[in-house]
Scaffold this motif. Sequence first.
Motif, PDB file in Angstrom:
ATOM      1  N   VAL A  76       0.841  -1.282   0.077  1.00  0.00           N
ATOM      2  CA  VAL A  76       0.078  -0.079  -0.179  1.00  0.00           C
ATOM      3  C   VAL A  76       0.840   1.438   0.042  1.00  0.00           C
ATOM      4  O   VAL A  76       1.600   1.404   1.134  1.00  0.00           O
ATOM      5  CB  VAL A  76      -0.937   0.008   1.341  1.00  0.00           C
ATOM      6  N   PRO A  77       0.892   1.991  -1.123  1.00  0.00           N
ATOM      7  CA  PRO A  77       1.724   2.969  -1.080  1.00  0.00           C
ATOM      8  C   PRO A  77       1.622   4.029   0.076  1.00  0.00           C
ATOM      9  O   PRO A  77       0.368   4.533   0.412  1.00  0.00           O
ATOM     10  CB  PRO A  77       1.436   3.767  -2.446  1.00  0.00           C
ATOM     11  N   GLY A  78       2.462   4.520   0.701  1.00  0.00           N
ATOM     12  CA  GLY A  78       2.782   5.634   1.814  1.00  0.00           C
ATOM     13  C   GLY A  78       2.046   5.104   3.025  1.00  0.00           C
ATOM     14  O   GLY A  78       1.936   5.935   3.852  1.00  0.00           O
ATOM     15  N   LEU A  79       1.710   3.932   2.953  1.00  0.00           N
ATOM     16  CA  LEU A  79       1.223   3.290   4.540  1.00  0.00           C
ATOM     17  C   LEU A  79       2.525   3.407   5.587  1.00  0.00           C
ATOM     18  O   LEU A  79       3.405   2.595   5.253  1.00  0.00           O
ATOM     19  CB  LEU A  79       0.453   1.896   4.289  1.00  0.00           C
ATOM     20  N   ARG A  80       2.266   3.914   6.592  1.00  0.00           N
ATOM     21  CA  ARG A  80       3.477   4.194   7.306  1.00  0.00           C
ATOM     22  C   ARG A  80       3.187   4.328   8.880  1.00  0.00           C
ATOM     23  O   ARG A  80       2.099   4.749   9.265  1.00  0.00           O
ATOM     24  CB  ARG A  80       4.321   5.346   7.141  1.00  0.00           C
ATOM     25  N   GLN A  81       4.009   3.727   9.834  1.00  0.00           N
ATOM     26  CA  GLN A  81       3.644   3.707  11.266  1.00  0.00           C
ATOM     27  C   GLN A  81       3.965   5.044  11.674  1.00  0.00           C
ATOM     28  O   GLN A  81       5.003   5.857  11.416  1.00  0.00           O
ATOM     29  CB  GLN A  81       4.567   2.785  11.844  1.00  0.00           C
ATOM     30  N   LEU A  82       3.178   5.639  12.616  1.00  0.00           N
ATOM     31  CA  LEU A  82       3.251   6.958  13.287  1.00  0.00           C
ATOM     32  C   LEU A  82       4.126   6.810  14.609  1.00  0.00           C
ATOM     33  O   LEU A  82       3.952   5.626  15.279  1.00  0.00           O
ATOM     34  CB  LEU A  82       2.094   7.598  13.468  1.00  0.00           C
ATOM     35  N   PRO A  83       5.019   7.685  14.876  1.00  0.00           N
ATOM     36  CA  PRO A  83       5.701   7.487  16.195  1.00  0.00           C
ATOM     37  C   PRO A  83       5.026   7.644  17.407  1.00  0.00           C
ATOM     38  O   PRO A  83       5.175   6.898  18.402  1.00  0.00           O
ATOM     39  CB  PRO A  83       6.446   8.763  16.256  1.00  0.00           C
ATOM     40  N   SER A  84       3.681   8.251  17.185  1.00  0.00           N
ATOM     41  CA  SER A  84       2.857   8.243  18.394  1.00  0.00           C
ATOM     42  C   SER A  84       1.809   6.905  18.396  1.00  0.00           C
ATOM     43  O   SER A  84       1.066   7.015  19.406  1.00  0.00           O
ATOM     44  CB  SER A  84       2.045   9.800  18.339  1.00  0.00           C
TER      45      SER A  84
END
Length: 308
Positions: free
Chosen positions: A104-112
């Motif tokens: 999935v393009p751009g799917l990323r984990q957030l630090p928070s």
Amino acid sequence: MSGDVIVVGGGVIGLTTALTLAERGLRVRVWTRDAPGDTTSAVAGALWWPYRIEPVERVGAWALASLRVYERLAGEPEATGVRMVAGVHADTELSALGTWAGEVPGLRQLPSGGLAARLPLIDMPVHLAWLRARLEAAGGVVETRAVSSFTEAPAPVVVNCAGLGARDLVPDPGVRPVRGQLVLVENPGVAEWFVAADASASTATYFFPQPGRLVLGGTAEEDDWRTEPDAGTAAAIVARCARVRPEIGRARVLGHRAGLRPVRSAGVRLGAEPLAAGGVLVHNYGHGGAGVTVAWGCAEEAARLVTG
């Protein structure tokens, strides 16, 4: 014979499957108890995401195939109802998702905590109208007609996209409703979607900015057949969303919606079997809360079963 294929069911699964078949050159008729704009699909919040759908080993491929189509359709949002919109899945870890998530393009984990992504968000009344118009342009026909048996269909191939109706039509007692309720409000300036959902819980918190409205949710009430909105449930939905974005609590309510997700205990049924009176019956039902998410991938697989 009235056509090469009769598709039973006029929701997003039925129309997408019918369109896929028609654009492969088959003569297709859709028989639907309710007009497409009155189906469960029409009231869906419709964010692309595999939610309440099994089997996990097949869902990823169907969802990714559909994602690629929606990315293309988003080039004409006013016509297709599909837009690519940024948002956040709260309380979700990338490592907990299937291998499909890596594509999935751009799917990323957030630090928070949680995930950020830009995903297809579909305005379902517009999208269903677009599917029907494109189907009819390809020579397909949509008829409002109740069906009590697949043997009523005068065609060599019947495709069962009846959703919750498959419970009685097949019959398949493993198909059951999971009720979802939504509240529509004036959008107070929310540009991104937000989801905090637990697949094991009966409530969730989400809001989706659709043209002319903000869609608030929601519920996942198993084996609940009520199709009328409940005032207490609506108030609780608004309150949960307002805890995330306080301005939502002051937004004017435009309307209420309730629909029944067609969940199947054994997961999506996608396969073929002979009809008792001759011919072939292809099943494509049991998509739970992710019919929009997998519609195109499942339609392609159903089309291969029909033409194979």
